[in-house]
Design an enzyme around this catalytic site. Structure first.
Site, PDB file in Angstrom:
ATOM      1  N   SER A 229       4.256  15.670 -10.980  1.00 46.63           N
ATOM      2  CA  SER A 229       3.272  16.555 -11.590  1.00 46.63           C
ATOM      3  C   SER A 229       2.700  15.902 -12.849  1.00 46.63           C
ATOM      4  O   SER A 229       2.113  14.827 -12.777  1.00 46.63           O
ATOM      5  CB  SER A 229       3.917  17.919 -11.881  1.00 46.63           C
ATOM      6  OG  SER A 229       2.943  18.887 -12.165  1.00 46.63           O
TER       7      SER A 229
ATOM      8  N   ASP B 265      -0.909  22.801  -2.581  1.00 47.94           N
ATOM      9  CA  ASP B 265      -0.532  22.795  -3.991  1.00 47.94           C
ATOM     10  C   ASP B 265      -1.635  23.441  -4.834  1.00 47.94           C
ATOM     11  O   ASP B 265      -2.758  22.952  -4.860  1.00 47.94           O
ATOM     12  CB  ASP B 265      -0.306  21.346  -4.437  1.00 47.94           C
ATOM     13  CG  ASP B 265       0.307  21.234  -5.814  1.00 47.94           C
ATOM     14  OD1 ASP B 265       0.238  22.206  -6.595  1.00 47.94           O
ATOM     15  OD2 ASP B 265       0.861  20.168  -6.128  1.00 47.94           O
TER      16      ASP B 265
ATOM     17  N   HIS C  51       3.309  22.777  -4.413  1.00 39.95           N
ATOM     18  CA  HIS C  51       3.651  21.921  -5.545  1.00 39.95           C
ATOM     19  C   HIS C  51       5.125  21.536  -5.561  1.00 39.95           C
ATOM     20  O   HIS C  51       5.480  20.466  -6.048  1.00 39.95           O
ATOM     21  CB  HIS C  51       3.291  22.641  -6.849  1.00 39.95           C
ATOM     22  CG  HIS C  51       3.327  21.777  -8.066  1.00 39.95           C
ATOM     23  ND1 HIS C  51       2.428  20.759  -8.280  1.00 39.95           N
ATOM     24  CD2 HIS C  51       4.156  21.762  -9.147  1.00 39.95           C
ATOM     25  CE1 HIS C  51       2.682  20.168  -9.433  1.00 39.95           C
ATOM     26  NE2 HIS C  51       3.738  20.759  -9.979  1.00 39.95           N
TER      27      HIS C  51
END
Length: 741
Positions: free
Chosen positions: A586, A671, A706
């Site tokens: 991320s 995501d 995600h």
């Protein structure tokens, strides 16, 4: 019809002269896969007289249904599978090894709530958990640290409230975002996500029968709390997936008749919701990265929200309740590491100072009990848990005397608060380190007695004494000391520069990456790897200034700190650049992308999970989920100073013709936090410009968001794949085929 992303083999086949057709067929066994090449469609962007050309902007498809985009993503997955085909047997071996360490049939440490123990059970061969409860045999007795749910023949009858394996049966992704039991223990409200996009459906069921109560609530976040036994409070998102409205739902009524308690219209703020430990109040917070507005709701008479913390720019807070007082952890620019205040419920402006601000100690969280206060703090990068005695619940509150600190044994470790009963003196917390599996403790705040209730079982001959954990400090370019947490197998690592090393980093949002245990990591440690975490600026490990010095126009400190940590490890003979691998997810993927562009010579291999790599383009588009709320983290590039600073480090904008290490990039199609197109564009541009023959692999999970796959074994399979990639990149496995591509 051949798509713009025809299969690698077909491309190679069609380009070959007719005389070579038989040669291609005869040599299929030695066929080298050809990476897919994304088409270029010029997309021109201009601001402040600066022109950027994005040839891969077309890869962004908000609907996730464009045929060309999906075809390209499948091509990348097929190419990755082809390159890694020679390691399939190793991957299977690693998966069996990792899976073999876990106790498949197990339960979590039970939590007592009223007359019941609540816990989760996993079953052999099953991907998901069962949510269960059992009666407390002597519910009238006061809990002690020695209380345990009986097992064996004396175990109480177990009731399975919800079996996620059944619910997930027809879905490629399934995750429960919230599981809330009503105060009277008769009902459960749970929020399920069946795509990975973090948009939930809330179901309310009877605990005993499983029968639904009313219709589900649609398009809800995971913020969900009971307001008494007949009402739910929940939060919904707007069109850019920002938590924007808080609602009151009365059981048995239509969702369309729910009452909107508050609508946050400022798109730089997002709503949060949590219940007090006393279960008497709900707190709603509207938060930006620097400012909090707070309200409270009395669950005994749910109606309107009442203000607790007005909007004051730069003042951030969190809230709790005990007796006649609200407790407020407040942070300001002056009191940057927070102070603790209390105010009477009937006069929120009459505050008293309980714990003053301290420059060296950050108050990260607090937990209230009838007679005690627990502070979760940080000092010099390490977590502290401190217990304070409180006066009788109806007595005035004043400054608190010195508390009692709970001591921990490892040089680096991680502590997490767990749900505890407000009316007792028993604090429950989870402790782990890089060599200590997660362990649940019950701590008696009156006597100081601590009892281990459960330790995560690690099978396969695991012995914690075989591993060494260390804490070291690297020196950044400006002289700042950066903490490093390190673990390795004492019998396998030589510390003579010959060992392989995996360095992990994050460094954003004031998030602390504490030294934690991960069972699958043992497959690397037991092959002689060293694992290290760089606690770089932008995180919160060393207090609020640590975060401030790694954001906005200081963001590059995050990247140079990581590089300094890598250089420290090399200089001190933990590894060489030929043995140094790096990993981040991320915002940590942004870190990986940035340092790859800055110092590709320093690393042998890199893993970037769901990486935020197209910073400038994303932050210029307020229609993308989360963009508006992120301007206080990265800066607003509609302002010239931020535009050029962000452009100078944004990974997609800084890919250039140079040699790069082996790279594995992973994404989730659904995501909502980092759109799959960002890593896809990064990979496409790298393929076009990089001058080496090292592996560049892209894996997009079509059934995930995600946070990767939802099934526990599916996640272990991904861990095995990553381990196999690292071993292949380092030539640590017998491989008849070259890993060059």
């Amino acid at each position: 019809m051949v798509t713009p992303f025809a299969s690698s083999f077909l491309c190679l086949y069609l380009q070959a002269p007719a005389s070579n057709m038989s040669t291609i067929a005869d040599n299929a066994a030695t066929y080298r896969p050809v990476p897919p090449v994304a088409k270029k469609v010029e997309h021109r962007m201009e601001l402040f007289g600066d022109v950027r050309i994005d040839n891969y902007y077309w890869l962004r498809d908000d609907s996730r249904s464009d045929a060309d985009v999906l075809a390209y993503l499948r091509q990348e997955n097929e190419y990755t599978d082809s390159v890694m085909s020679a390691t399939r047997q190793l991957e299977d071996q690693l998966f069996a090894e990792i899976k073999g360490r876990i106790k498949e049939d197990d339960i979590t440490a039970p939590v007592r709530k009223g007359s019941y123990y609540y816990y989760e059970r996993t079953l052999t061969g099953k991907e998901y958990v069962q949510h269960c409860r059992s009666l407390v045999s002597n519910a009238e007795s006061s809990p002690t640290v020695y209380d345990d749910m009986p097992t064996g023949p004396e175990a109480p009858l177990e009731h399975v409230i919800l079996d996620e394996n059944i619910k997930a049966k027809d879905h490629s992704f399934y995750r429960i975002g919230a599981f809330k039991v009503s105060p009277n223990n008769n009902l459960v409200a749970y929020a399920e996500d069946k795509r990975g996009n973090e948009i939930h459906t809330v179901h309310i069921i009877n605990v005993e029968t499983g029968e639904p109560i009313g219709k589900p609530l649609e398009n809800v976040t995971s913020y969900l709390e009971w307001a008494g036994d007949e009402n739910l409070v929940y939060i919904t998102m707007d069109e850019i997936l920002r938590p924007a409205k808080v609602w009151l739902h009365k059981l048995g009524t239509e969702q369309s008749s729910d009452i909107c308690l508050y609508h946050e219209e400022d798109d730089t703020f997002s709503l949060e919701l949590h219940a007090s430990e006393s279960e008497q109040f709900l707190f709603v917070a509207s938060e930006s990265k620097t400012t909090t507005i707070g309200w409270y709701l009395d669950v005994s008479k749910p109606g309107e929200l009442k203000i607790l913390m007005p909007r004051v720019c730069g003042v951030d807070a969190s809230f709790s309740h005990r007796g006649n007082h609200f407790f407020i952890r407040r942070r300001t620019d002056e009191f940057f590491n927070s102070e603790l205040l209390a105010c009477p419920i009937d006069n929120i402006f009459e505050t008293s100072l309980l714990i003053p601000h301290r420059k060296s100690v950050k108050i990260q969280d607090l937990q209230l009990f009838k007679d005690h206060l627990v502070l979760y703090e940080r000092e010099n990068g390490l977590q502290k848990v401190t217990v304070y005695d409180l006066p009788e619940i109806d007595k005035p509150l004043k400054g608190l005397e010195s508390g009692r600190r709970i001591e921990f044994i490892d040089p680096v470790y991680s502590v997490d608060r767990l749900e505890s009963q407000f009316s007792t003196s028993i604090l429950r917390f989870s402790y782990s380190s890089m060599k200590t599996p997660p362990s649940v403790y019950a701590y008696d705040m009156n006597s100081g007695v601590s009892v281990l209730k459960k330790v995560e079982t690690v099978l396969g001959g695991f012995d914690a004494s075989n591993y060494v954990t260390e804490r070291k400090w690297a020196t950044a370019f400006d002289g700042t000391q950066i903490p490093l947490s390190i673990v390795y197998h004492k019998n396998l690592v030589k510390l003579d520069s010959s060992d392989p090393l995996l360095l992990y980093g994050y460094g954003s949002y004031e998030i602390c990456i504490d030294p934690y245990f991960k069972g699958s990591r043992l497959s690397l440690l037991d092959r002689g790897f060293i694992f290290a975490i760089a606690h770089i600026r932008g995180g919160g490990e060393m207090g609020r200034p640590w975060y401030e010095n790694g954001k906005f126009l200081n963001k590059k400190n995050t990247f140079t700190d990581f590089i300094a940590c890598a250089e420290y490890l090399i200089e001190n003979k933990y590894c060489t650049s030929e043995k140094l691998c790096i990993d981040g997810r991320s915002a940590g993927g942004l870190l990986i992308g940035a340092v790859l562009n800055m110092r590709p010579d320093l690393f042998k291999a890199a893993i970037a999970g769901v990486p935020f790599v197209d910073v400038l383009t994303t932050m210029l588009d307020p229609t993308i989920p989360l963009t508006t709320s992120e301007w206080e983290e990265w800066g607003d590039p509609r302002k010239e100073e931020f535009y050029f600073y962000m452009k100078s480090y944004s990974p997609v904008d800084n890919v250039k013709a140079q040699k790069y290490p082996h790279i594995l990039v992973m994404a989730g199609l659904h995501d909502p936090r980092v759109m799959y197109s960002e890593p896809a564009k990064f990979v496409a541009k790298l393929r076009d410009l990089k001058t080496d023959d090292n592996m560049l692999l892209f894996k997009c999970q079509f059934g995930a968001g995600h946070f990767s796959n939802s099934g526990r074994f599916e996640r272990l399979r991904e861990d095995a794949f990553v381990c196999a990639f690292l071993l292949k990149a380092l030539d640590m496995i017998p491989d008849p085929e070259s890993h060059k591509s």
